[in-house]
Design an enzyme around this catalytic site. Structure first.
Site, PDB file in Angstrom:
ATOM      1  N   ARG A 102      64.752  34.683  25.804  1.00  0.00           N
ATOM      2  CA  ARG A 102      63.823  35.762  26.118  1.00  0.00           C
ATOM      3  C   ARG A 102      63.303  35.573  27.551  1.00  0.00           C
ATOM      4  NH1 ARG A 102      62.383  40.833  24.600  1.00  0.00           N
ATOM      5  NH2 ARG A 102      60.183  41.108  24.154  1.00  0.00           N
ATOM      6  N   THR A 377      68.080  48.488  23.259  1.00  0.00           N
ATOM      7  CA  THR A 377      68.413  47.073  23.156  1.00  0.00           C
ATOM      8  C   THR A 377      69.813  47.112  22.588  1.00  0.00           C
ATOM      9  OG1 THR A 377      66.114  46.395  22.905  1.00  0.00           O
ATOM     10  CG2 THR A 377      67.720  45.019  21.783  1.00  0.00           C
ATOM     11  N   ASP A 419      56.539  44.606  27.062  1.00  0.00           N
ATOM     12  CA  ASP A 419      56.427  44.152  25.667  1.00  0.00           C
ATOM     13  C   ASP A 419      55.196  43.261  25.454  1.00  0.00           C
ATOM     14  OD1 ASP A 419      58.397  45.551  24.425  1.00  0.00           O
ATOM     15  OD2 ASP A 419      59.852  43.931  24.360  1.00  0.00           O
ATOM     16  N   SER A 449      60.650  42.364  18.938  1.00  0.00           N
ATOM     17  CA  SER A 449      60.943  42.733  17.548  1.00  0.00           C
ATOM     18  C   SER A 449      62.393  42.438  17.193  1.00  0.00           C
ATOM     19  CB  SER A 449      60.699  44.227  17.328  1.00  0.00           C
ATOM     20  OG  SER A 449      59.344  44.508  17.427  1.00  0.00           O
TER      21      SER A 449
END
Ligand code: GLY
Length: 566
Positions: A102, A377, A419, A449
Site C-alpha cells: 500500500r 481498482t 483514502d 477496502s
C-alpha cells in the site's frame, strides 16, 4: 390487513419460493475450465502474460508479478507502478502470507494538509493534484514478493510488460472510450503530450504504445526495486514533484518498504477464508460479515430472497459503521482486531437485527459516514499447476489516479491520499467522514477496502477471489463467496449474479440497475429500506476449484475481464 403486513406475508411466500428453488439449484453455466492453471484479470493481454508464465513452469506468484507489471501497461486505469496494493498467497503446502504494498503518506504530509486557513477542505486537492499521491508501493511489493516466492528470473517477469509497452497492444472498445473521455483532464494536468493523447479519437483495436513506460520498466528489470526508488526513475518522480509543488522526496522513495503481514483467517460454515488485514479493512470486515450472517439460516432463505437481502444489508450496515470508527493503519493506530472479530460481539451484533424491519443507521453507530472511495481498482486471481494461489488487488485509487503522469517516465501517479480521512470528524468534499483511526500522518498507510481473499475447504484450496469497487469491494467479495457456498452457484454464475450494497451511510441499499425484481424491491421498501438503483457494483475476478480438481474461472462480464487457462 394493512399494506405492510400484506407485503410481508407476500415476502414470506416469495422467500419460500426462492428457498425452494435454491435447494435444487445447480450451477446453470460454467466459466472457462482448465486442468492445470488459470489466470483471471481485468485485461485479456495481462491474463495471457500470466498464462504464458504458468505454461513455462512459473508459479502462481511468478505469474502474479508478471501480471501486475503487464496491467501497468495494458490497464492504465488501475494497473500501475505508481500505486499500490495487496496480495494474499496460499502455497501448495497450505502456507499463508499477506503482502502489503500500500502507498504511504510522504514524510511532509500532515493531518490538515487538505484544509485551508478556515479549516475547510480545499476542493479536489486530495484527488486531482500532485498532493494526492502517496509514495508508490507496487515495485517494492513485487520485489519483496519475488524475494520470498520467485522461481523465475526477475527479467522474465518484466519482459512481457516491456514488450507490450514498446510494441503496443490493441485497445478494447471501453478503453478507447475511457481514454477519449480523459483527454481534457490529461491535457490540463500535464504540460506535455502523454502517450494517451492524440489528435483524433481513439477507436477499438487502435494500438497504444508507451515508449517512456517501456524505458522505466527496463530500469526496474535491470536494477530491481532500485530501478524505481533510486536513480533515474526516482529523479524523474522528484522532478515532477518539484515542478508541481508535490511532497514526495528522494528520501521518501528510498525509505519505502513493502511489508509481510499476518492475514486475517476465519471460518464460515465449514469454509476457511484468508484475507487482508490492516491497512485494509477488507479482511476484518469480511470476518464480521460472515460471523453475523452465520447466526441465521441464510442458505435456506435463498439467493436474493427478501430475508437474505435484508439480513446481508443489515450485517453490512453494522460492519461499515465499525469500519468508519475502528479501522486504519495499525502501525499507527491500535486497531482492536480481537474485539471486532470476537464471536460474542458479533453474535450480539447479529442479535440486534430485526428480521421484519430495517434499522435506522443513526441508531447503529455514533459515526456519521465513511470515506467514499473511488471504484477504479483492479483484481487478479491466479492458480498454478501445483496448487499455489494468489489473490491480488492493486490500485491508483481514482481511474488513472490523479491523472498526472511522471514526465519522462511514462506512468501515472496515484491519488490514494484521498483514502485517508482528509478532515477527521467532519464531512469531506464528498460529504463523508472517517475517524481518528484513519487521519493523515507522515509515513502512515491510508485505509483501504481491498479484499483479496482465498477460501479453503477441508484444508484444500477452494476459491481465489477479489474485486475493485472502493467501499463496495467488501460486499462484492462477500456476496460472491456466499453465491457459491450458500447458493450453490458455479464461479462464473456467482460472478455474474447481480449485487447490492449497504455501507451504513448513506442509509440505503444500492442495487445494480435491474438487479432485483420490482416485487422484491417493494417488499424491502415495506420493511423500511431505501433502495437506490445504480450502475455496476464491483468487477470480480475469481477461480473455483471444482470437485474433480479442475479450475473454473469467473471473469466479470461487467468489464473486459478475461480468463486464460492451460
Ligand atoms: N482506493 C481504494 C481502496 O484502497 O480501497
Amino acid at each position: 390487513m394493512n399494506k405492510v403486513i400484506c407485503t410481508l406475508l407476500l415476502s414470506g411466500l416469495l422467500a419460500g419460493f426462492y428457498s425452494c428453488n435454491n435447494s435444487v439449484h445447480k450451477p446453470e453455466y460454467r466459466g472457462l475450465i482448465a486442468d492445470n492453471g488459470m489466470v483471471v484479470s481485468a485485461h485479456p493481454e495481462a491474463s495471457e502474460v500470466g498464462k504464458r508464465i504458468l505454461e513455462n513452469g512459473g508459479t502462481a506468484m511468478d505469474a502474479a508479478c508478471a501480471v501486475e507489471f503487464a496491467l501497468s501497461v495494458v490497464y492504465p486505469a488501475a494497473g500501475n507502478i505508481g500505486g499500490g496494493g495487496f496480495w494474499i498467497v496460499r502455497t501448495a503446502d497450505g502456507d499463508l502470507a499477506a503482502l502489503d504494498f500500500r502507498e504511504k503518506a510522504p514524510d511532509a504530509a500532515y493531518r490538515n494538509m487538505y484544509l485551508d486557513d478556515d479549516e475547510e477542505v480545499i476542493r479536489g486537492s486530495s484527488t486531482s493534484t500532485i498532493l494526492a499521491s502517496g509514495i508508490p508501493g507496487t515495485v517494492a511489493g513485487m520485489a519483496k514478493g519475488m524475494e520470498k516466492f520467485g522461481t523465475l528470473p526477475w527479467a522474465d517477469l518484466l519482459n512481457p510488460a516491456i514488450e507490450l509497452a514498446e510494441k503496443g497492444f490493441p485497445l478494447t472498445a471501453s478503453q478507447a472510450r475511457s481514454l477519449n473521455g480523459l483527454k481534457r483532464s490529461l491535457i490540463t494536468r500535464n504540460t506535455w503530450r502523454t502517450s494517451f493523447i492524440r489528435e483524433t479519437l481513439w477507436q477499438a483495436n487502435d494500438t497504444l504504445r508507451q515508449p517512456e513506460l517501456a524505458e522505466t520498466l527496463k530500469r526496474i528489470r535491470d536494477n530491481g526495486r532500485d530501478g524505481f526508488y533510486k536513480g533515474e526513475t526516482a529523479r524523474l518522480i522528484v522532478e515532477q514533484m518539484e515542478e508541481l509543488d508535490g511532497l514526495i522526496t528522494i528520501e521518501d522513495l528510498a525509505a519505502y518498504e513493502a511489508q509481510w503481514r499476518e492475514p486475517v483467517v476465519g471460518n464460515y460454515n465449514g469454509y476457511e477464508f484468508v484475507s487482508m488485514p490492516p491497512p485494509s479493512s477488507g479482511g476484518i470486515a469480511l470476518g464480521q460479515l460472515f460471523n453475523i450472517v452465520a447466526e441465521y439460516p441464510l442458505a435456506e432463505y435463498g439467493f436474493h430472497s427478501i430475508e437474505a437481502i435484508h439480513l446481508m444489508a443489515e450485517a453490512e450496515r453494522r460492519v461499515y459503521a465499525d469500519r468508519a470508527e475502528w479501522l486504519g493503519d495499525d502501525d499507527y493506530f491500535d486497531v482492536p482486531r480481537k474485539e471486532l472479530l470476537s464471536p460474542k460481539y458479533l453474535k450480539d451484533r447479529a442479535g440486534e437485527i430485526d428480521m421484519n424491519k430495517a434499522t435506522n443507521s443513526e441508531e447503529v453507530s455514533a459515526m456519521q459516514m465513511i470515506p467514499e472511495e473511488s471504484e477504479e481498482t483492479t483484481h487478479y486471481s491466479i492458480v498454478d499447476q501445483w496448487g499455489n494461489a494468489v489473490a491480488a488487488t492493486t490500485t491508483l485509487n481514482g481511474g488513472y489516479g490523479n491523472r498526472i503522469m511522471v514526465k519522462g517516465a511514462g506512468f501515472l501517479l496515484n491519488n490514494e491520499m484521498d483514502d485517508f480521512s482528509i478532515k477527521p470528524g467532519f464531512p469531506n468534499v464528498y460529504g463523508l467522514i472517517g475517524g481518528d483511526a484513519n487521519a493523515i500522518q507522515a509515513g502512515k498507510r491510508m485505509l483501504s477496502s481491498m479484499t483479496p481473499t482465498i477460501v479453503n475447504k477441508d484444508n484444500e484450496l477452494f476459491m481465489v477471489v477479489g474485486s475493485p469497487g472502493g467501499s463496495t469491494i467488501i460486499t462484492s467479495v462477500f456476496q460472491t463467496i456466499l453465491n457459491v457456498v450458500d447458493f450453490n452457484m458455479g464461479m462464473q454464475e456467482a460472478v455474474d449474479a447481480s449485487r447490492f450494497h449497504h455501507q451504513c451511510f448513506p442509509d440505503q441499499i444500492s442495487v445494480e440497475t435491474d438487479g432485483l425484481d420490482s416485487l422484491t424491491i417493494v417488499n424491502l421498501e415495506a420493511m423500511g429500506h431505501k433502495i437506490k438503483p445504480r450502475g455496476k457494483i464491483g468487477r470480480v475476478d475469481a477461480i473455483l476449484v471444482l470437485d474433480d480438481g479442475k479450475l473454473e474461472a469467473g471473469a466479470d462480464k461487467r468489464g473486459d475481464d478475461a480468463a486464460k487457462g492451460h
